[in-house]
Design a protein around this motif. Structure first.
Motif: not given
Length: 513
Positions: A71, A76, A97, A103
């Motif tokens: 992250c 994503r 999530p 994401d």
């Protein structure tokens, strides 16, 4: 690895497990007690190898920590995890999530090939900025310029090594009554016939019932006995081996059942524990059980029926609990029919039955065993030479030899080859040298078999048949015959040069591959 240096010798073999890699040769070369791997590699190896395979675990903590690191690189994240076929993903992936506020694109796979396909598709369609996954997927992603986070943690690697070391210790926990060379012998198999036998042996090991192992001399009956012992509930007990053909009739009772102090003139002070009592809590292995005379058969039957015995000169019975494995190279059914073997004892022994095929019926094992013993004897005699070239020099002759002595004979031949190289290490091992070292090969090969056919002709016919069966695919033909593709090429070239095979017979298929 340094943390476990005092407990185990660890060898790293970098590879992606697939049908393109000959792992049986790697196992024969490194001779491990246990193999450790991860994900789809571990699953493939567990279904391929006969040695124990320990898989590296992936904990929920590993996944969460790896995603947290990812992250920081991008919002994503593409996550790749191994998932066995027909099994849904765990509940953790559904809540990740929301839990991490990311994401997340989750890709599951069951083989390394499938993992690569999913990665290439993700790169083509989504242009990922970061990938979380196992080492193989991370390596492929890095080649495409994608940032990666390794899924496995150091703690999961430690756990895998701990489990592997424990499995290795269990595999080496042999009884002191066995010979030292038997604490290091490896059960080397590659053929479907012997894999089926090995699977049956592991199944039969789960029961306390007796197992009758039948096969020609030298086929590996003692090997399979050790496998049963290792997988049975009696694994922590001793494995006591008895050659029934070597015990004189007058000594049978004292050898099998022992005797008490002063039982007879010349007896040992304090008495002696018999073989049956020594096997208590373990496995009693009766080799050449068909050689037992009728009087001994009766005495053995009583012990098997009642699970208790009385030492010679004793006045009390001793209870025993052991698993019985009997082996014979004779046809016991025929011996029962002719009255030479008791039918009631036969049925006591034959609760479970294993028939070991002779080596001539399982050519796939010849290459694996030859390479295994080449490696073993080269280390024993400290011979530094190219073992692959050494194998190629005898591969064809070994393939067509009928092996009347089976595995024991092959082992002796290989030791003879290795020892002969010590005096002439630089001499090229060719046809004349092989004939000088192993005259048995030449005598058998140039003769005919019981059906009147030349053994050389039989081998060449086997090659022709396999080439037709697999439409000229030499890789499949070599695998089917249990030889290397190099050996197959040499044999085909020799057949062509001698005019025994038309050079264009398989050209349409071989040229396109």
């Amino acid at each position: 690895m340094p943390e476990f240096a005092d407990e185990a010798e660890v060898t790293i073999v970098e590879s992606v497990a697939s049908h393109n890699t000959e792992y049986h040769s790697l196992v024969a070369r490194h001779n491990p007690d246990v193999v450790a791997s991860a994900g789809s590699n571990a699953a493939y190896l567990a279904n391929t190898l006969s040695v124990p395979v320990i898989g590296q675990p992936v904990t929920d903590t590993d996944i969460i920590e790896a995603l947290a690191k990812a992250c920081r690189i991008a919002g994503r994240v593409h996550l790749f995890t191994y998932q066995p076929e027909n099994m849904p993903p765990g509940r953790l992936f559904l809540s990740l999530p929301e839990l991490l506020d990311i994401d997340l694109v989750h890709h599951s796979y069951s083989t390394s090939g499938e993992a690569n396909e999913r990665l290439q598709l993700a790169i083509a369609e989504d242009d990922p900025q970061v990938v979380v996954g196992p080492s193989y997927t991370c390596h492929m992603a890095e080649q495409e310029g994608v940032a990666t986070i390794l899924l496995y943690s150091k703690e999961s690697a430690r756990q895998m090594l701990r489990e592997a070391i424990e499995a290795g210790r269990n595999r080496l926990s042999f009884s002191p009554v066995q010979s030292a060379s038997a604490e290091h012998e490896q059960f080397v198999i590659r053929s479907p016939l012997m894999r089926e036998v090995a699977n049956l042996a592991q199944t039969y090991a789960l029961s306390s019932g007796a197992v009758l192992v039948e096969g020609e001399s030298g086929t590996g009956k003692e090997h399979i006995t050790r496998e049963i012992h290792r997988h049975s509930e009696y694994r922590d007990g001793p494995l006591v081996a008895v050659n029934c053909g070597s015990i004189p009739n007058e000594l049978f009772e004292s050898e099998f059942f022992g005797y008490v102090d002063g039982a007879f003139t010349g007896s040992r002070r304090g008495g002696r524990r018999g073989l049956v009592e020594q096997a208590n809590g373990g496995v009693l292995y009766l080799d050449e059980v068909g050689e037992l005379p009728p009087t001994q058969q009766v005495k053995l039957l009583r012990v098997l029926q009642e699970k208790r015995f009385r030492p010679v000169g004793g006045n009390r019975e001793i209870p025993v609990d052991f698993k019985l494995i009997a082996a014979t190279n004779r046809d016991l059914r025929d011996a029962v029919s002719s009255g030479r073997f008791r039918d009631d004892l036969y049925y006591r022994l034959n609760v479970f039955s294993l028939k070991l095929p002779p080596l001539r019926e399982r050519p796939e094992d010849i290459e694996a065993m030859t390479q295994h013993y080449l490696q073993r004897y080269a280390q024993q005699y400290r011979l530094n030479t190219d073992l692959d070239l050494l194998y190629q020099a005898v591969a064809i002759d070994f393939l067509r030899y009928p092996w009347p002595g089976n595995v024991r004979e092959l082992q002796n031949f290989v030791e003879r080859i290795v020892v002969s190289r010590i005096s002439c290490p630089d001499e090229e091992l060719g046809g004349e040298q092989v004939q000088r070292i192993l005259p048995e090969l030449h005598q058998r090969v140039t003769g005919t078999d019981a059906n009147g056919g030349s053994l050389r002709d039989q081998e060449e016919e086997a090659i022709r048949s396999a080439m037709q069966k697999f439409a000229g695919d030499k890789a499949k033909v070599a695998q089917y015959l249990g030889i290397s593709t190099t050996t197959l090429w040499r044999r085909l070239r020799a057949m062509t040069q001698t005019g025994e095979e038309k050079p264009t017979k398989f050209s349409s298929n071989t040229q396109s591959r």
